[in-house]
Design a protein around this motif. Structure first.
Motif, mmCIF file in Angstrom:
data_model
loop_
_atom_site.group_PDB
_atom_site.id
_atom_site.type_symbol
_atom_site.label_atom_id
_atom_site.label_comp_id
_atom_site.label_asym_id
_atom_site.label_seq_id
_atom_site.Cartn_x
_atom_site.Cartn_y
_atom_site.Cartn_z
ATOM 1 N N PRO A 177 0.810 -1.225 0.000
ATOM 2 C CA PRO A 177 0.000 0.000 0.000
ATOM 3 C C PRO A 177 0.840 1.271 0.000
ATOM 4 C CG PRO A 177 -0.947 -1.610 1.498
ATOM 5 C CD PRO A 177 0.368 -2.177 1.045
ATOM 6 N N GLU A 178 1.956 1.265 0.738
ATOM 7 C CA GLU A 178 2.803 2.457 0.824
ATOM 8 C C GLU A 178 3.466 2.750 -0.526
ATOM 9 O OE1 GLU A 178 2.103 0.485 4.577
ATOM 10 O OE2 GLU A 178 3.094 -0.260 2.756
ATOM 11 N N GLU A 200 2.417 1.822 -3.524
ATOM 12 C CA GLU A 200 1.403 2.244 -4.499
ATOM 13 C C GLU A 200 1.029 3.713 -4.300
ATOM 14 O OE1 GLU A 200 -1.487 -0.951 -6.159
ATOM 15 O OE2 GLU A 200 -1.509 -1.195 -3.994
ATOM 16 N N ALA A 201 0.900 4.111 -3.049
ATOM 17 C CA ALA A 201 0.495 5.495 -2.761
ATOM 18 C C ALA A 201 1.546 6.500 -3.204
ATOM 19 C CB ALA A 201 0.208 5.649 -1.268
ATOM 20 N N ALA A 202 2.801 6.080 -3.297
ATOM 21 C CA ALA A 202 3.889 6.998 -3.638
ATOM 22 C C ALA A 202 4.042 7.215 -5.141
ATOM 23 C CB ALA A 202 5.208 6.464 -3.062
ATOM 24 N N ARG A 240 -0.966 7.897 -10.242
ATOM 25 C CA ARG A 240 -2.093 6.977 -10.417
ATOM 26 C C ARG A 240 -1.930 6.128 -11.682
ATOM 27 N NH1 ARG A 240 -4.816 3.927 -12.280
ATOM 28 N NH2 ARG A 240 -7.092 3.696 -12.393
#
Length: 457
Positions: free
Chosen positions: A383-384, A386-388, A391
């Motif tokens: 998750p970390e 992907e968030a960085a 999109r």
């Protein structure tokens, strides 16, 4: 009044008369990758002789993909020759329709793809995985081409969900017909000049026969379902739900529309999943340390039982394996559009009427978003991590208003199938490299054989 000068797109070097025609025909993915490495994120590529030369603008950045597919999607339409060929072969379903046709179809179909509805297909998916594993065990299978086996599985799974008990007839016809019709569409879609489909050439007559066979099997199943009516056993198959889809605003699907939706679901509904699962197994077979972590998660979470929809959130590493596989081997490796009005992408001028291709194969390997991009590393999808990222650094299901309506189903099917296979087998790759190319979807140029070793744990 000041004016803004837009940069002209750099051009990929090619042959004096034919441009990059042979490069695109022989290795389009490698050609796009080279274009980005040599010239940047928007590159003009010419192909064909003068007078009938085609020009396409390759778009390779996450920001460019987002503009074409999402933020400025109204300016980029499915008006190119390739989509027209798809419409003529597979009908005007969700994949190919536009404007009010598309909006009406999407409104009618959307309730059939809610999370709750899709989760209800988990049992049918598990049944098909069990059938596949039983065939391997009973046949004493030790080596399989995982791409072929996952194509067979995914086609049977989507056919069962579409047609209920009418699986075998549909699978036999589709397995034989789709590759032939897809090759025909591809050849015509990328040819600068085509003869009419009505001319009785051997290629046209063969394609027409394949086309008829696909339509006839769908028509027979649809007619049989309407004649026999709905039963408890058949009531939840997707064909019945499609036939019953109706609203005051949009009406319902007539027989032709129903057949076209079914064909598009068969095409799009099995190839994406098959590509992801086949290459995931092959990559796991080449990376024992990743395979070990996946085995450990499956054993710990499932403890020998069959997974269901509720288990997806508890299998994050298996999901990461699939997402990383879709980064390296996206089924929709290139997505074409045509610009309605002149615009710019990443500061580069795009003229009205230009053909534009966003190439996930390149974006998914872009050094601005991915360190050591050819390395298989599922930890890119924590998750970390992907968030960085932007999109659209990863978009295997497309994006924006035309994003794949079945992406939740594809992930559900893929996670359940991969977890069940890992429960029963350790997988070792025999073919270390698998050549690939871009057709309607990503295609393999050779086998991806793996050795299956039954697990005793």
């Amino acid at each position: 009044m000041a004016t803004t000068t837009r940069a002209e797109a750099p051009e990929l070097a090619g042959l004096p008369l034919l441009g990059s025609m042979f490069d695109l025909k022989n290795d389009s993915l490698g050609t796009f990758l080279r274009a980005q490495r040599e010239h940047g994120d928007v590159v003009r590529i010419n192909a064909g002789p003068p007078g009938i030369r085609a020009t396409v603008y390759g778009v390779f950045s996450a920001e460019g993909a987002q503009q074409v597919l999402a933020s400025d999607s109204a300016n980029f339409r499915k008006d190119n020759a390739f989509y027209q060929e798809l419409r003529e072969s597979f009908g005007n379903g969700l994949l190919t329709s536009q404007d009010e046709d598309y909006l009406r179809q999407r409104r009618l179909v959307q309730p059939l793809f809610t999370k709750r509805r899709v989760d209800g297909y988990a049992e049918a998916v598990a049944t098909e995985v069990t059938t596949l594993i039983d065939e391997w065990r009973e046949g004493g299978t030790e080596v399989v081409d995982v791409l072929h086996e996952m194509t067979r599985f995914a086609l049977r799974a989507v056919a069962r969900i579409l047609f209920g008990t009418d699986v075998d007839e549909a699978v036999e016809i589709v397995e034989r017909s789709f590759p032939e019709l897809a090759a025909y569409v591809l050849n015509r879609g990328y040819s600068p000049v085509n003869i009419p489909r009505s001319w009785p050439t051997p290629g046209n007559r063969k394609a027409a026969a394949v086309h008829r066979a696909l339509y006839e099997v769908c028509d027979r199943i649809i007619a049989a379902r309407r004649n026999t009516g709905r039963t408890d056993a058949e009531g939840q198959d997707l064909l019945t739900l499609l036939a019953e889809a109706e609203s005051a605003e949009d009406g319902s699907f007539d027989a032709t529309e129903l057949r076209e939706q079914v064909l598009i679901f068969l095409l799009a509904g099995h190839e994406t999943t098959a590509t992801s699962l086949g290459f995931a197994l092959h990559l796991l077979g080449r990376h024992p340390e990743v395979r070990k972590r996946a085995h450990e998660e499956v054993d710990r979470v499932l403890q020998g039982r069959t997974p269901g929809a509720a288990d997806l959130d508890s299998l994050p590493y298996v999901t990461q394996v699939l997402k990383e596989t879709m980064r390296l081997f996206p089924a929709a490796a290139a997505i074409g559009r045509r610009a309605v009005a002149a615009t710019e992408i990443d500061g580069v001028a795009i003229p009205a009427g230009a053909d534009v291709i966003v190439v996930s194969w390149v974006t998914h390997r872009h050094p601005a978003y991915w360190e050591d991009p050819e390395l298989f590393d599922p930890d890119r999808f924590t998750p970390e991590a992907e968030a960085a990222r932007p999109r659209y650094a990863w978009y295997p299901f497309g994006g924006g208003p035309r994003a794949c309506i079945g992406q939740h189903f594809s992930m559900l099917e893929s996670v359940i199938a991969l977890a069940m296979i890992l429960q029963k087998y350790d997988v070792e790759a025999i073919d270390t490299e698998v050549p690939v190319g871009a057709a309607i979807t990503l295609t393999a140029g050779g086998p991806a054989r793996c050795r299956l070793r039954p697990r005793t744990a």
